[in-house]
Design a protein around this motif. Structure first.
Motif, PDB file in Angstrom:
ATOM      1  N   TRP A 127      92.673  27.541  59.688  1.00 26.11           N
ATOM      2  CA  TRP A 127      92.703  28.348  59.287  1.00 26.11           C
ATOM      3  C   TRP A 127      93.894  28.943  58.709  1.00 26.11           C
ATOM      4  N   GLY A 162      95.109  33.152  56.594  1.00 24.47           N
ATOM      5  CA  GLY A 162      94.693  34.153  56.432  1.00 24.47           C
ATOM      6  C   GLY A 162      95.197  34.806  54.520  1.00 24.47           C
ATOM      7  N   VAL A 220      91.072  36.725  58.435  1.00 29.40           N
ATOM      8  CA  VAL A 220      91.718  35.244  58.999  1.00 29.40           C
ATOM      9  C   VAL A 220      90.223  34.760  57.376  1.00 29.40           C
TER      10      VAL A 220
END
Length: 389
Positions: free
Chosen positions: A166, A168, A130
């Motif tokens: 965010w 990944g 992540v």
């Protein structure tokens, strides 16, 4: 993925399966730009400066990195990367002719990236993680109220903003033989929404050419930008005990970065409720990078390496080239070396020269306002890796 440092955490987490024990890595790259540009008489802010040379180089941008990899058990690894995947800084004179294409910009994206990796079989590994990203951005541009009649006045916009987002990443590594490895890695798009303040200066001119400037500052400045999807295919062949040959193909989804919308509400009784909106159009396309390289072990203490690459620019149409991010096709030439100071410590040094190739024109609408003489860069880097017993 060669497997002699910890950057696999970022590039392909499955590559952590090549490492043993616990190790840390710290380093930095300094990016020095050379953005020499010549202005053109058709520019809205020419002011008699036709043919003037500028340089958008602001200062060398340090790009630090830190990695930690720990082998949990025979078939499982944990890794943590703290990097700056995107960093740039450009600055031009306040009165330069293409101010509507950008005057001053500085963007840094800091990425915190924990990963895990598993060895699925003797030949196949998988890793995933992540990415938590923090972006800080400054952007400044000036636009004429009337391009055909710049004496009517102009508006100058300055944004300072930051924010968190965010995404990944994941990767596979396949080693069909003892001498051949193939890696495939993916990083997701990260959609940044940065908030801060926006300052707008509106300048108009009286009949006697006296300028009058009104400033508005907004505490709800806002900008949106997207870091792209990235897919990377790598291959490494150990040709001899001393020589390794590597190659890379990388696709970057820069078409996600089509616009940079900036907005904020004006303050003050006279302008209450007014809104300042600016929408820089980039209209970028997806880009490709192709590289080949070699590592050669001179002896147990020293390794030398070199490579060449070609990157296809996301700027497909010269009319969408930005002054603050003036991209074009690039030729990469790089070289470096590793010094194994001891069983536990190694130091790496490298330099890369990026040569801009192809058209370098800068447009406002249908008018060519400037032409870059150079769109080059030099990257200097150093790092160390320490392996714990």
């Amino acid at each position: 993925i060669v497997g002699d440092d910890l950057s696999a955490v970022w590039y392909n987490p499955a590559g952590m399966s090549l490492l043993s024990g616990t190790a840390v890595q710290m380093g930095a790259v300094v990016a020095d730009l050379d953005l020499e540009v010549t202005t053109n008489s058709s520019a809205a802010f020419d002011n008699g400066r036709n043919g003037t040379k500028e340089n958008g180089r602001k200062h060398g941008v340090p790009i630090p990195n830190m990695y930690l990899v720990h082998q949990i058990k025979d078939d499982m690894w944990f890794g943590l990367g703290i990097t700056v995947p995107f960093g740039m800084a450009t600055e031009y004179d306040n009165n330069w002719a293409a101010a509507d294409k950008g005057m001053n910009a500085e963007v840094k994206v800091f990425d915190i990236n924990p990963n895990v990796a598993f060895k699925l079989t003797d030949t196949l590994s998988f890793g995933a993680g992540v990415s938590l990203q923090y972006v800080t951005a400054q952007f400044e541009q000036r636009q004429a109220l009337n391009v055909d009649y710049p004496q009517a006045g102009n508006v100058r916009v300055r944004l300072n903003a930051d924010g968190w987002a965010w995404g990944g990443n994941l990767g596979f590594m396949w080693q069909p033989t003892e001498t051949v490895r193939v890696g495939l890695a993916y990083r997701s798009q990260v959609n940044h929404k940065a908030d801060g303040y926006l300052k707008t200066d509106l300048t108009t001119y009286a009949t006697d050419a006296t300028p009058h400037t009104t400033s508005f500052k907004s505490n709800d400045g806002h900008a949106e930008m997207s870091a792209p999807h990235v897919i990377t295919l790598t291959g490494t062949w150990k040709a001899t005990e001393a020589l390794r040959l590597s190659g890379l193909v990388r696709w970057t989804n820069w078409s996600s970065f089509d616009k940079l919308p900036i907005s904020g509400s004006s303050l003050g009784e006279a302008t209450r409720g007014a809104t300042s909106k600016h929408n820089a159009v980039y209209n970028w396309k997806d880009s490709w990078l192709f590289t080949v390289g070699a590592d050669y072990d001179i002896n147990d203490e020293f390794t030398v390496r070199g490579g060449v690459g070609y990157e296809i620019s996301p700027v497909d149409d010269d009319k969408y080239r930005s002054a603050t991010i003036p991209d074009t096709d690039r030729l990469w030439l790089s070289m470096g070396a590793t010094w194994h100071a001891s069983k536990n410590l190694q130091s790496d040094f490298g330099i890369a020269y990026l040569k801009g190739i192809g058209n370098k024109d800068l447009y406002t609408g249908d008018n060519k306002v400037a032409e870059f003489d150079k769109l080059d860069a030099i990257l200097w880097g150093a790092q160390f890796v320490y392996k714990f017993d």
